[in-house]
Design an enzyme around this catalytic site. Sequence first.
Site, PDB file in Angstrom:
ATOM      1  N   CYS A  71       0.846  -1.188   0.000  1.00 24.35           N
ATOM      2  CA  CYS A  71       0.000   0.000   0.000  1.00 24.35           C
ATOM      3  C   CYS A  71       0.886   1.245   0.000  1.00 24.35           C
ATOM      4  O   CYS A  71       1.858   1.333   0.753  1.00 24.35           O
ATOM      5  CB  CYS A  71      -0.934  -0.060   1.203  1.00 24.35           C
ATOM      6  SG  CYS A  71      -0.842   1.294   2.329  1.00 24.35           S
ATOM      7  N   GLU A  72       0.573   2.172  -0.884  1.00 23.86           N
ATOM      8  CA  GLU A  72       1.435   3.336  -1.025  1.00 23.86           C
ATOM      9  C   GLU A  72       1.297   4.327   0.122  1.00 23.86           C
ATOM     10  O   GLU A  72       2.114   5.219   0.278  1.00 23.86           O
ATOM     11  CB  GLU A  72       1.173   4.033  -2.363  1.00 23.86           C
ATOM     12  CG  GLU A  72      -0.172   4.719  -2.473  1.00 23.86           C
ATOM     13  CD  GLU A  72      -0.366   5.364  -3.848  1.00 23.86           C
ATOM     14  OE1 GLU A  72       0.356   4.990  -4.789  1.00 23.86           O
ATOM     15  OE2 GLU A  72      -1.234   6.238  -3.952  1.00 23.86           O
ATOM     16  N   HIS A  73       0.275   4.160   0.919  1.00 19.45           N
ATOM     17  CA  HIS A  73       0.097   5.094   2.044  1.00 19.45           C
ATOM     18  C   HIS A  73       0.934   4.716   3.260  1.00 19.45           C
ATOM     19  O   HIS A  73       1.310   5.578   4.044  1.00 19.45           O
ATOM     20  CB  HIS A  73      -1.382   5.141   2.462  1.00 19.45           C
ATOM     21  CG  HIS A  73      -2.288   5.588   1.368  1.00 19.45           C
ATOM     22  ND1 HIS A  73      -3.402   4.885   0.980  1.00 19.45           N
ATOM     23  CD2 HIS A  73      -2.226   6.656   0.552  1.00 19.45           C
ATOM     24  CE1 HIS A  73      -3.984   5.501  -0.018  1.00 19.45           C
ATOM     25  NE2 HIS A  73      -3.290   6.579  -0.305  1.00 19.45           N
ATOM     26  N   HIS A  74       1.186   3.417   3.428  1.00 20.28           N
ATOM     27  CA  HIS A  74       1.902   2.972   4.624  1.00 20.28           C
ATOM     28  C   HIS A  74       3.105   2.079   4.319  1.00 20.28           C
ATOM     29  O   HIS A  74       3.809   1.670   5.233  1.00 20.28           O
ATOM     30  CB  HIS A  74       0.952   2.187   5.537  1.00 20.28           C
ATOM     31  CG  HIS A  74      -0.264   2.959   5.970  1.00 20.28           C
ATOM     32  ND1 HIS A  74      -1.460   2.901   5.304  1.00 20.28           N
ATOM     33  CD2 HIS A  74      -0.443   3.823   6.998  1.00 20.28           C
ATOM     34  CE1 HIS A  74      -2.342   3.690   5.904  1.00 20.28           C
ATOM     35  NE2 HIS A  74      -1.757   4.265   6.927  1.00 20.28           N
ATOM     36  N   GLN A 112      -5.438  -0.403  -4.001  1.00 20.85           N
ATOM     37  CA  GLN A 112      -6.123  -1.569  -4.587  1.00 20.85           C
ATOM     38  C   GLN A 112      -6.990  -1.177  -5.789  1.00 20.85           C
ATOM     39  O   GLN A 112      -7.076  -1.919  -6.770  1.00 20.85           O
ATOM     40  CB  GLN A 112      -6.963  -2.254  -3.509  1.00 20.85           C
ATOM     41  CG  GLN A 112      -7.542  -3.590  -3.957  1.00 20.85           C
ATOM     42  CD  GLN A 112      -8.332  -4.265  -2.855  1.00 20.85           C
ATOM     43  OE1 GLN A 112      -8.010  -4.110  -1.682  1.00 20.85           O
ATOM     44  NE2 GLN A 112      -9.366  -5.003  -3.227  1.00 20.85           N
ATOM     45  N   HIS A 140      -5.693  -5.805   4.096  1.00 25.15           N
ATOM     46  CA  HIS A 140      -4.716  -4.717   4.198  1.00 25.15           C
ATOM     47  C   HIS A 140      -4.079  -4.731   5.586  1.00 25.15           C
ATOM     48  O   HIS A 140      -4.744  -4.435   6.575  1.00 25.15           O
ATOM     49  CB  HIS A 140      -5.404  -3.374   3.956  1.00 25.15           C
ATOM     50  CG  HIS A 140      -5.809  -3.175   2.530  1.00 25.15           C
ATOM     51  ND1 HIS A 140      -5.221  -2.247   1.710  1.00 25.15           N
ATOM     52  CD2 HIS A 140      -6.718  -3.833   1.769  1.00 25.15           C
ATOM     53  CE1 HIS A 140      -5.763  -2.322   0.503  1.00 25.15           C
ATOM     54  NE2 HIS A 140      -6.678  -3.273   0.516  1.00 25.15           N
ATOM     55  N   CYS A 142      -2.023  -2.687   6.740  1.00 23.38           N
ATOM     56  CA  CYS A 142      -1.951  -1.339   7.318  1.00 23.38           C
ATOM     57  C   CYS A 142      -3.191  -1.058   8.165  1.00 23.38           C
ATOM     58  O   CYS A 142      -3.157  -0.226   9.067  1.00 23.38           O
ATOM     59  CB  CYS A 142      -1.783  -0.275   6.239  1.00 23.38           C
ATOM     60  SG  CYS A 142      -3.147  -0.187   5.081  1.00 23.38           S
TER      61      CYS A 142
HETATM   62 ZN   LIG Z   1      -2.314   1.594   3.836  1.00 22.50          ZN
END
Ligand SMILES: [Zn+2]
Length: 201
Positions: A71-74, A112, A140, A142
């Site tokens: 995941c690019e956020h975490h 996703q 996920h 995260c």
């Molecule tokens: Zn994430």
Amino acid sequence: MQALIRQLLAELGEDPTREGLVNTPKRVEKALKFLTSGYDANIDEVLNGALFTVDYNEMVIVKDVDFYSLCEHHLLPFFGKCHVAYIPTTKVIGLSKIPRLVDVFSRRLQVQERLTNQIANTICDTIQPMGVAVVMEATHLCMSMRGVEKQNSFAVTSAMLGTFRSDPRTRSEFLELIKLRAAVTSAREIGAPSSLACVSE
Ligand SMILES: [Zn+2]
């Protein structure tokens, strides 16, 4: 990259020189390069030699393709199953290439929803089928590891193109064939672009 990882370990309060961590920067670099190797892949090369002309226009379905992405956020993993279907016009893709295509887009920093769309759009652009459907079900880490919104740590996304979008019967046939864990009745309910699978918190 190894110097950065050594620094990261120190920032986390660790001693990067202790025995268990001394080779960690090298391992992490290797792992991260592999997990993001999809950036270097050339789609044309991946599919090269695996496109076949056919006189067949029934649904082709490849289900339960395992995938692992970040995941690019975490920068934490999300992983699960990908289901792909299309209805060919004149060309089909060798079946073994579908999982390879899923890998190419999974091995990048992703959300996703975008991952799902990229797989569908690539198949669409490559063989111009009558329709393409991609459904991805993923957990996920995260979300689940951090204990936030546990109920949302499992997400289903879909991309429906062509006849899968316009013909509810085609779409139902596909959804019935993959027997989704989540109750899904229409393409609208899943893959709504407003709700990202992984919130950026
Ligand atoms: Zn994430």
